[in-house]
Design a protein around this motif. Structure first.
Motif, PDB file in Angstrom:
ATOM      1  N   ARG A 150       8.751  10.833   0.655  1.00  0.00           N
ATOM      2  CA  ARG A 150      10.195  10.624   0.830  1.00  0.00           C
ATOM      3  C   ARG A 150      10.911  11.856   1.356  1.00  0.00           C
ATOM      4  NH1 ARG A 150      12.814   6.552  -3.265  1.00  0.00           N
ATOM      5  NH2 ARG A 150      12.373   7.943  -4.982  1.00  0.00           N
ATOM      6  N   VAL A 159       3.933   7.022   2.034  1.00  0.00           N
ATOM      7  CA  VAL A 159       5.318   7.472   2.202  1.00  0.00           C
ATOM      8  C   VAL A 159       5.533   8.777   1.448  1.00  0.00           C
ATOM      9  CG1 VAL A 159       7.747   6.914   1.786  1.00  0.00           C
ATOM     10  CG2 VAL A 159       6.135   5.087   2.342  1.00  0.00           C
ATOM     11  N   GLN A 166      11.917  10.855   5.002  1.00  0.00           N
ATOM     12  CA  GLN A 166      13.311  10.401   4.862  1.00  0.00           C
ATOM     13  C   GLN A 166      13.423   8.912   5.229  1.00  0.00           C
ATOM     14  OE1 GLN A 166      16.473  12.314   4.092  1.00  0.00           O
ATOM     15  NE2 GLN A 166      14.806  13.278   2.976  1.00  0.00           N
ATOM     16  N   PRO A 167      12.643   8.058   4.593  1.00  0.00           N
ATOM     17  CA  PRO A 167      12.652   6.646   5.012  1.00  0.00           C
ATOM     18  C   PRO A 167      14.031   6.024   4.760  1.00  0.00           C
ATOM     19  CG  PRO A 167      11.493   6.899   2.930  1.00  0.00           C
ATOM     20  CD  PRO A 167      11.798   8.285   3.410  1.00  0.00           C
ATOM     21  N   ARG A 198       4.317  -6.314  -7.462  1.00  0.00           N
ATOM     22  CA  ARG A 198       3.596  -5.562  -8.502  1.00  0.00           C
ATOM     23  C   ARG A 198       4.296  -4.265  -8.910  1.00  0.00           C
ATOM     24  NH1 ARG A 198      -1.858  -3.835  -6.174  1.00  0.00           N
ATOM     25  NH2 ARG A 198      -0.347  -2.459  -5.167  1.00  0.00           N
ATOM     26  N   VAL A 203      13.158   3.378  -0.177  1.00  0.00           N
ATOM     27  CA  VAL A 203      11.800   3.087   0.278  1.00  0.00           C
ATOM     28  C   VAL A 203      10.824   4.024  -0.439  1.00  0.00           C
ATOM     29  CG1 VAL A 203      10.278   2.975   2.289  1.00  0.00           C
ATOM     30  CG2 VAL A 203      12.717   2.521   2.549  1.00  0.00           C
ATOM     31  N   HIS A 206      17.823   9.286  -1.774  1.00  0.00           N
ATOM     32  CA  HIS A 206      16.597   9.991  -1.406  1.00  0.00           C
ATOM     33  C   HIS A 206      16.475  10.157   0.096  1.00  0.00           C
ATOM     34  CE1 HIS A 206      15.039   9.994  -5.476  1.00  0.00           C
ATOM     35  NE2 HIS A 206      15.383   8.729  -5.588  1.00  0.00           N
ATOM     36  N   SER A 207      17.403   9.575   0.862  1.00  0.00           N
ATOM     37  CA  SER A 207      17.271   9.608   2.322  1.00  0.00           C
ATOM     38  C   SER A 207      18.617   9.867   2.990  1.00  0.00           C
ATOM     39  CB  SER A 207      16.696   8.272   2.819  1.00  0.00           C
ATOM     40  OG  SER A 207      16.792   8.180   4.225  1.00  0.00           O
ATOM     41  N   TYR A 208      18.732  11.008   3.695  1.00  0.00           N
ATOM     42  CA  TYR A 208      19.962  11.290   4.450  1.00  0.00           C
ATOM     43  C   TYR A 208      20.170  10.262   5.554  1.00  0.00           C
ATOM     44  CZ  TYR A 208      20.423  15.882   2.258  1.00  0.00           C
ATOM     45  OH  TYR A 208      20.593  16.905   1.355  1.00  0.00           O
ATOM     46  N   GLU A 217       0.823  -1.216   0.000  1.00  0.00           N
ATOM     47  CA  GLU A 217       0.000   0.000   0.000  1.00  0.00           C
ATOM     48  C   GLU A 217       0.858   1.268   0.000  1.00  0.00           C
ATOM     49  OE1 GLU A 217      -3.280  -0.359  -0.257  1.00  0.00           O
ATOM     50  OE2 GLU A 217      -3.193  -2.535   0.004  1.00  0.00           O
TER      51      GLU A 217
END
Lengths: 145, 476
Positions: free
Chosen positions: A110, A108, A114-115, B192, B131, B433-435, A83
């Motif tokens: 991003r 989410v 900041q995942p 998917r 993620v 995309h993530s620090y 999801e």
């Protein structure tokens, strides 16, 4: 070996090599499960950045509390993956080996969340649901990231 | 871990003699320092694996071994189906067929230099990473089934990559014996949006420079020259593999009693190879391998598209693609006799020595390329399988550096923004995309990959061919 989180919040992380252990503590198994759900969110992002904008109901069933906890965490992992959600709050009810839950969260974002890492699954490593000497319940396992 | 818990056989071979319920000894290949830095759980887990039914010769751990799930990460164990041998979902891991492929580009570092920033930006834009990222490919059910049967071969047929890539992939890009019907609807649904995605955590796409050549002959066979630019991709079977692992781990743990398997630790959840559950897992796991091979093939195609746009003179040719979370049916010589065995490699790489019939012709003299990922700030290595690896470890070697500290410790010590600046000062461009993700993957959170490959070489598993230093890293 508490790594992060606070006892007040009822959840914490513990160290496991390349991966992370999640632990929830509460007055009942259901509360411990819900708090471990927060520990799961905290593996991915800071829980306070997640808003409870939408909800999802989840159900699982298992032969014992250990496997019910495994199934609960895996149900959350699956819901997050399919999801595209992160969760901010949980309500859990356990009755006779059956779990019914509602999880509130949002998609989410991003930039905002900041995942750091996605969780692949809950493992049997240190998997344990038990009552502590003070009467509270503990639920924990290591998750693979 | 105290090295003196082992019986030292030589500088890099340490044995746990058969004792208690162990059916075979345990063997760890590492030097004294690496063992001192390892978690004591490696000893325990190696001992437990050695107690599983049908295990053959020994339970092995590679120089990068660490505490895993039942099996140690960096574990190798072979089982004989005719002697009650088992297959273990935990012995393969959640990220089925996670692996690395490396491609040459035909470019030198100087040729790349003016375009590095542009290349990094386009790669981050084109390669779904981290993620919340989704792939652009949506497979209908029949297409998903074809992908699960066909692996990278399917991907090439769909236009992702070149036919000649397939020869440079284990199993020629297609794992035989996959049973798509053994893959649940939930696993399919989880995949998917994830075809052609990098994932997160320690997964990456890295543009690297060949910084040292250790074996000029093998380097030539692999297409590596000093200062040449290469691309390495580290990722696995994405949500589909994770879900297969999740479902079968549970089922095997709950079925152990039914199969009269006494587990020293329930994490070793397994089923007899000759059982409906064991066979169903093998079919699903092989489909998971094909998913990983297809995924890396699609990412290769996307990378080629980016290079064609930014540096059209580049020609990305696949050196090799290795998987390090698998269970494969292989023929090995045990006590002078050829036997059909199922070899689990959990965080370990197949490392076929020179002359092995499964090798592409180009590698018959050198041995199989063994691709070892390091961290985004240090180095990666290209090794070659040694002839001795067959007798030492069912032709297996290490797979990476391994973490030295937890993700949480890393985020306490480093900030992602600072790390990116610091690495930029050393000529390494990080895009993520993530620090927080960058901080968790800080180079300082990893062990010294050089010590691991030195030990692998000294132990006769795989020898050093080339060292690679990072130039651009797209973090998953």
């Amino acid at each position: 070996m508490s790594d992060s989180g606070t006892v007040d919040a009822g959840w914490e992380h513990f160290q496991h090599g390349a991966d992370i252990g999640i632990r929830g503590v509460g007055a009942t198994p259901a509360e411990a499960f819900a708090r471990a759900g927060m520990a799961l969110t905290a593996v991915i992002t800071r829980p306070e950045t997640v808003q409870p904008r939408q909800s999802l109901t989840l159900a699982c069933q298992a032969p014992d509390l250990d496997f019910l906890f495994l199934d609960w965490i895996n149900a959350l992992v699956y819901a997050m993956a399919t999801e595209g959600l992160l969760f901010a709050r949980y309500e859990v009810a356990i009755d006779n080996g059956r779990l019914q839950a509602t999880a509130w969260g949002e998609p989410v974002d991003r930039a905002r969340h900041q995942p750091a890492v996605e969780v692949k699954g809950a493992t049997l490593t240190t998997l344990e649901v038990r009552q502590l000497a003070d009467g509270r319940w503990l639920a924990q396992c290591v998750v693979d990231v | 871990m105290d090295p003196d818990r082992f019986t030292q056989l030589d500088a890099t071979t340490w044995q746990i003699p058969q004792q208690g319920n162990m059916r075979v000894p345990g063997i760890l290949y590492a030097d004294r320092q690496l063992i001192s830095d390892m978690d004591a759980k490696v000893w325990e887990q190696l001992t437990n694996v050695a107690a599983l039914p049908g295990i053959v010769q020994a339970a092995y751990a590679m120089p990068d071994a660490h505490w895993g799930y039942g099996f140690p990460i960096g574990g190798v164990a072979a089982f004989d189906p005719d002697q009650g041998g088992v297959v273990s979902a935990g012995g393969v891991g959640f990220d089925i067929s996670c692996g690395v492929r490396t491609l040459t580009t035909g470019l030198s570092v100087d040729e790349l230099q003016p375009h590095r920033e542009t290349l990094a930006d386009f790669l981050l834009y084109r390669i779904p990473a981290g993620v919340g990222s989704t792939g652009r490919i949506r497979l209908k059910d029949a297409e998903m089934t074809a992908m699960l049967e066909g692996g990278a071969d399917w991907a090439v047929r769909q236009g992702y990559g070149r036919r000649e890539d397939l020869e440079r992939i284990e199993e020629h890009g297609r794992m035989a014996g996959a049973v798509p019907e053994a893959v649940s609807e939930r696993a399919r649904k989880r995949q998917r949006d994830e075809m052609g995605t990098l994932g997160s955590g320690n997964h990456y796409l890295e543009v690297q420079a060949v910084s040292e050549i250790h074996d000029p002959e093998a380097a030539t066979a692999f297409g590596l020259q000093p200062d040449a630019v290469v691309v390495s991709i580290h990722c696995g079977s994405r949500g589909l593999g994770h879900q297969i692992g999740t479902e079968f781990l549970r089922e095997m743990a709950l079925s152990a009693q039914q199969y009269h398997i006494s587990l020293p630790d329930r994490e070793l959840a397994c089923a007899p190879l000759n059982s409906p559950l064991g066979e169903r897992y093998l079919g699903a796991m092989r489909a998971g391998i094909n998913c990983a091979l297809a995924n890396r093939q699609i990412l290769t195609h996307l990378t080629r598209e980016v290079f064609a746009h930014v540096l059209p003179e580049a020609d990305l040719q696949l050196i090799y693609d290795v998987s390090h979370n698998t269970c494969k049916e292989e023929t090995h010589t045990v006590g002078g006799e050829k036997r059909r065995l199922f070899v689990h490699r959990k965080g370990a790489t197949r490392a076929l020595g020179p002359g092995h019939p499964d090798l592409p012709e180009a590698f018959l003299d050198s041995g199989q390329p063994v691709l070892i990922g390091g961290s985004m700030g240090t180095a990666s290595y290209v090794l070659a399988g040694m002839a001795t690896s067959e007798g030492k470890s069912f032709a297996s070697a290490c797979h990476g550096a391994g973490r030295a500290m937890s993700r949480h410790q890393a985020t306490k010590r480093w900030r992602g923004e600072d790390l990116i600046d610091e690495l930029a000062g050393r000529g390494i461009i990080i895009r993520s995309h993530s620090y927080r993700g960058v901080a968790e993957e800080a180079p300082g959170a990893y062990k010294d990959v050089s010590a691991v490959v030195e030990a692998a070489e000294q132990a006769g598993l795989a020898r050093k061919v080339a060292r690679l230093r990072p130039l651009v890293c797209i973090k998953g």
